[in-house]
Design a protein around this motif. Structure first.
Motif, mmCIF file in Angstrom:
data_model
loop_
_atom_site.group_PDB
_atom_site.id
_atom_site.type_symbol
_atom_site.label_atom_id
_atom_site.label_comp_id
_atom_site.label_asym_id
_atom_site.label_seq_id
_atom_site.Cartn_x
_atom_site.Cartn_y
_atom_site.Cartn_z
ATOM 1 N N GLN A 121 0.854 -1.152 0.046
ATOM 2 C CA GLN A 121 -0.158 0.254 -0.021
ATOM 3 C C GLN A 121 0.688 1.114 -0.072
ATOM 4 N N ASP A 169 0.471 4.204 -2.797
ATOM 5 C CA ASP A 169 0.393 5.460 -2.335
ATOM 6 C C ASP A 169 1.450 6.585 -2.609
ATOM 7 N N GLN A 229 4.425 6.617 -1.070
ATOM 8 C CA GLN A 229 4.799 6.689 0.206
ATOM 9 C C GLN A 229 6.151 5.933 0.248
ATOM 10 N N GLN A 262 -1.821 1.732 -11.008
ATOM 11 C CA GLN A 262 -1.378 2.179 -9.716
ATOM 12 C C GLN A 262 -0.566 1.113 -9.114
#
Length: 346
Positions: free
Chosen positions: A196, A200, A202, A224
């Protein structure tokens, strides 16, 4: 006619009868055996690998064996309570890596327990970037850090997930002293958590596995969730033992592009760092030595028979049986090697 049929069946199964260990009848293991594992997941590699081994042992010795996904803390507690030998543990390198990293609850397994036989390698410990990342290779990651670009790496601290991050940081330090601080750990939890962070934006790089992440490498670049392998920590010799078809749409030849020497992360400036995630038994310190001998003897016959190797490879495990005495020396040497780079960066 019945006598003739019985005789025919005995001849046909003679090898199987001879192959049954003497200890199966006379050894101390009887009734039920509980195998606790250092994972709470019944869908992960530890449970899958342990189930393959447990099923073969149960059939060979002639006992009932249950694999119990207790997680690390409860597994160690259960192992510590049972001196009789009705509870054993299967875990992997995190047993000693957790101790080296100082993770709470990880005693030195070589002091607190008896190390038993190794049974398999999971060759899939991997590092991935988004498919649209500007970093095409692990060397690109190293060069980015050398040029003062901060690279965020999502890991689960204190074990198998972290050792590759430590090795990469060490390689940057060896080649570009003072630049290793540009590789930054983003500490998180499960594989889904690491994924995740990549989805995202990050994290620039995550620890993953061939088994868990290969599906994302098949996605188109504009998705994505699309990822790309840049490094596998396994030895080249380990990957070469896998089936030619590899995993999913990623062949063995594809995977070999991501291991040393094609993907180089130096250990000391002369040789590359490699790491095979290996599974092995742990026993209570006071367990009857005869049980250790019985399990060693049984596993020796199982692996000599040859069928279990094919079962392991179908699940993308590499067979790697070493009896207890050999495994203890081998794993201590392995632990000592990785202790060097962990201590160098603490």
């Amino acid at each position: 006619m019945l006598k003739k049929l019985t005789k025919t069946l005995c001849v046909a199964t003679a090898c199987a009868v001879v192959a049954m260990p003497v200890l199966a009848a006379d050894g101390p293991l009887r009734g039920n055996l509980r195998v606790v594992i250092g994972s709470s997941s019944t869908g992960g590699d530890t449970y899958q690998n342990s189930s393959i081994i447990a099923e073969a042992l149960a059939e060979n010795i002639g006992i009932n064996i249950k694999v119990d996904a207790t997680g690390v803390t409860e597994a160690y507690k259960a192992l510590g309570r049972d001196k009789r030998g009705n509870t054993v543990m299967i875990f992997h390198d995190q047993a000693y890596l957790g101790n080296l990293y100082g993770v709470k609850g990880y005693a030195d397994p070589f002091e607190s327990y008896i190390i038993g036989p190794t049974v398999a390698i999971n060759p899939g410990n991997a590092y991935l970037v988004p498919k649209n990342s500007p970093y095409q290779t692990i060397e690109d990651i190293i060069q980015a850090c050398a040029n003062d670009t901060q690279i965020r790496v999502a890991i689960q601290p204190g074990g198998v997930s972290e050792i590759g991050y430590t090795a990469l940081k060490n390689a940057i330090k060896v080649r570009y002293p003072g630049k290793e601080g540009n590789l930054v750990a983003v500490n998180t939890g499960s594989q889904s958590d690491k994924n995740q962070l990549l989805f995202d934006g990050q994290a620039d790089l995550i620890n993953g596995s061939v088994q868990a992440n290969e599906q994302y490498t098949r996605l188109p670049e504009d998705d994505q969730k699309a990822m790309r392998f840049v490094w596998l920590t396994a030895r080249k010799e380990t990957i070469e033992q896998a089936h030619e078809e590899g995993m999913g749409a990623t062949t063995r030849d594809d995977l070999l592009q991501f291991v040393s020497p094609s993907a180089s992360v130096t250990f000391d400036g002369d040789k590359d760092f490699t790491f095979d995630k290996e599974f092995f038994f742990l026993y209570n310190k006071d367990m009857d030595p005869a049980i250790i001998e019985q399990i060693d003897a049984s596993l020796t016959e199982i692996f000599e028979a040859g069928e279990i190797q094919e079962t392991q490879k179908k699940s993308f495990f590499i067979p790697n049986f070493k009896p207890s005495a050999e495994a203890q020396t081998y794993l201590k040497d392995k632990r000592d090697q990785y202790e060097v780079i962990i201590e160098a960066l603490q």
